[in-house]
Design a protein around this motif. Structure first.
Motif, mmCIF file in Angstrom:
data_model
loop_
_atom_site.group_PDB
_atom_site.id
_atom_site.type_symbol
_atom_site.label_atom_id
_atom_site.label_comp_id
_atom_site.label_asym_id
_atom_site.label_seq_id
_atom_site.Cartn_x
_atom_site.Cartn_y
_atom_site.Cartn_z
ATOM 1 N N UNK A 5 0.802 -1.222 0.000
ATOM 2 C CA UNK A 5 0.000 0.000 0.000
ATOM 3 C C UNK A 5 0.837 1.276 0.000
ATOM 4 N N UNK A 6 2.145 1.130 0.179
ATOM 5 C CA UNK A 6 3.000 2.314 0.274
ATOM 6 C C UNK A 6 3.391 2.885 -1.082
ATOM 7 N N UNK A 7 3.078 2.152 -2.164
ATOM 8 C CA UNK A 7 3.369 2.652 -3.507
ATOM 9 C C UNK A 7 2.104 2.527 -4.362
ATOM 10 N N UNK A 8 2.011 3.268 -5.458
ATOM 11 C CA UNK A 8 0.830 3.177 -6.329
ATOM 12 C C UNK A 8 0.622 1.766 -6.857
ATOM 13 N N UNK A 9 -0.635 1.367 -7.004
ATOM 14 C CA UNK A 9 -0.978 0.003 -7.401
ATOM 15 C C UNK A 9 -0.366 -0.377 -8.746
ATOM 16 N N UNK A 10 -0.321 0.577 -9.678
ATOM 17 C CA UNK A 10 0.207 0.242 -10.996
ATOM 18 C C UNK A 10 1.720 -0.014 -10.951
ATOM 19 N N UNK A 11 2.428 0.688 -10.061
ATOM 20 C CA UNK A 11 3.866 0.455 -9.914
ATOM 21 C C UNK A 11 4.106 -0.890 -9.242
ATOM 22 N N UNK A 12 3.298 -1.200 -8.223
ATOM 23 C CA UNK A 12 3.411 -2.505 -7.567
ATOM 24 C C UNK A 12 3.195 -3.631 -8.580
ATOM 25 N N UNK A 13 2.194 -3.499 -9.410
ATOM 26 C CA UNK A 13 1.892 -4.528 -10.404
ATOM 27 C C UNK A 13 3.045 -4.680 -11.394
ATOM 28 N N UNK A 14 3.570 -3.573 -11.878
ATOM 29 C CA UNK A 14 4.658 -3.620 -12.846
ATOM 30 C C UNK A 14 5.916 -4.235 -12.224
ATOM 31 N N UNK A 15 6.219 -3.835 -11.006
ATOM 32 C CA UNK A 15 7.414 -4.350 -10.338
ATOM 33 C C UNK A 15 7.304 -5.836 -10.032
ATOM 34 N N UNK A 16 6.132 -6.274 -9.589
ATOM 35 C CA UNK A 16 5.973 -7.690 -9.254
ATOM 36 C C UNK A 16 6.020 -8.565 -10.503
#
Length: 286
Positions: free
Chosen positions: A21-32
């Motif tokens: 939750x500490x980063x934007x959802x789209x960045x989390x998705x891209x990074x994962x």
């Protein structure tokens, strides 16, 4: 605000949720997605199928050769692993000010679960309702106990001259200590190496007559292994979660590069261990 006691349940899950939750959802998705692909590629690196794994599992390595392998392994990773974990926890400060204030505490909390395991704490409370643990159960002292079983003196340990490749493996990790993303990525790779080689080292040590039903080899491996009390797979997953919070798309090439360079060094490390064996059938594998 009063914190309810039930909020202290599932600490690992709570930390991962905080990281996410500490980063934007789209960045989390891209990074994962990136890290999932990287993990798959790492799992296909030749070191994951290194002949040393089968040789160790076959239980054919003599005591003298196995002593040397343990001294090499000690220098390459055992002595510096907790140093790296603590540096990763410290360097989480690099998340700020890019992320919201306080965001560094989520990965620090998650890394602490790995650190507690490494330092000899156990889940649950002691008889006085305090933390359960004993520093003699820390993983590094437990490894030293294995060397005690081999009857390797303290002077021999102190005077041991590691091979060049053992020094390179160690230095590569140590040189990452000032870079949060780098040390986290390399720790994740190191956990994968532990998962690959600890069970094999355990078999080889058992084959020469030493007890492996407790101590260092009992606490290394994967969480679903009924013959051990280990969670290296969970610790590896957690390091990738930490990295998913920390990295940006601009980091992808760098992270990929250092992970594979570290895998290459581990490949060379085990090549060296095979090359030093006195068994003719195995020397040609190096």
């Amino acid at each position: 605000m009063t914190v309810k006691f039930e909020n202290f349940n599932n600490p690992r899950k709570n930390a991962i949720e905080g990281i996410k939750k500490s980063i934007p959802a789209e960045i989390w998705e891209k990074n994962t997605v990136f890290l999932s692909q990287l993990r798959k590629a790492i799992s296909e690196h030749p070191v994951s199928r290194h002949p040393a794994i089968q040789i160790l599992n076959d239980g054919v390595i003599d005591k003298v050769s196995l002593e040397k392998i343990h001294l090499e392994y000690r220098h390459a990773i055992v002595q510096v692993f907790t140093d790296a974990l603590l540096m990763a926890q410290f360097q989480a400060k690099q998340l700020e000010p890019r992320l919201k204030s306080g965001s560094k505490m989520y990965p620090r909390f998650l890394l602490a679960l790995n650190i507690l395991d490494e330092f000899g704490f156990r889940p649950g409370l002691d008889d006085e309702g305090y933390y359960s643990g004993n520093p003699e159960y820390a993983h590094y002292p437990l490894f030293e106990d294995v060397l005690n079983d081999f009857r390797i003196s303290q002077d021999d340990r102190n005077c041991y001259q590691p091979s060049m490749i053992s020094e390179k493996v160690r230095s590569y990790l140590e040189n990452s200590f000032n870079d949060y993303k780098a040390v986290t990525a390399l720790l994740a790779v190191a956990e994968e190496e532990v998962i690959l080689f600890s069970p094999a080292l355990r078999h080889a040590t058992h084959a020469i007559g030493y007890d492996v039903d407790s101590g260092y080899y009992y606490v290394h491996g994967v969480s679903h292994d009924a013959t051990a009390e280990a969670a290296d797979d969970d610790h590896e997953d957690d390091l990738w979660f930490v990295l998913a919070q920390a990295c940006t798309e601009e980091d992808y090439d760098f992270i990929t590069k250092i992970c594979f360079e570290y895998c290459d060094l581990w490949q060379q490390f085990w090549d060296k261990q095979i090359a030093d064996l006195q068994y003719e059938p195995y020397q040609k594998l190096a």
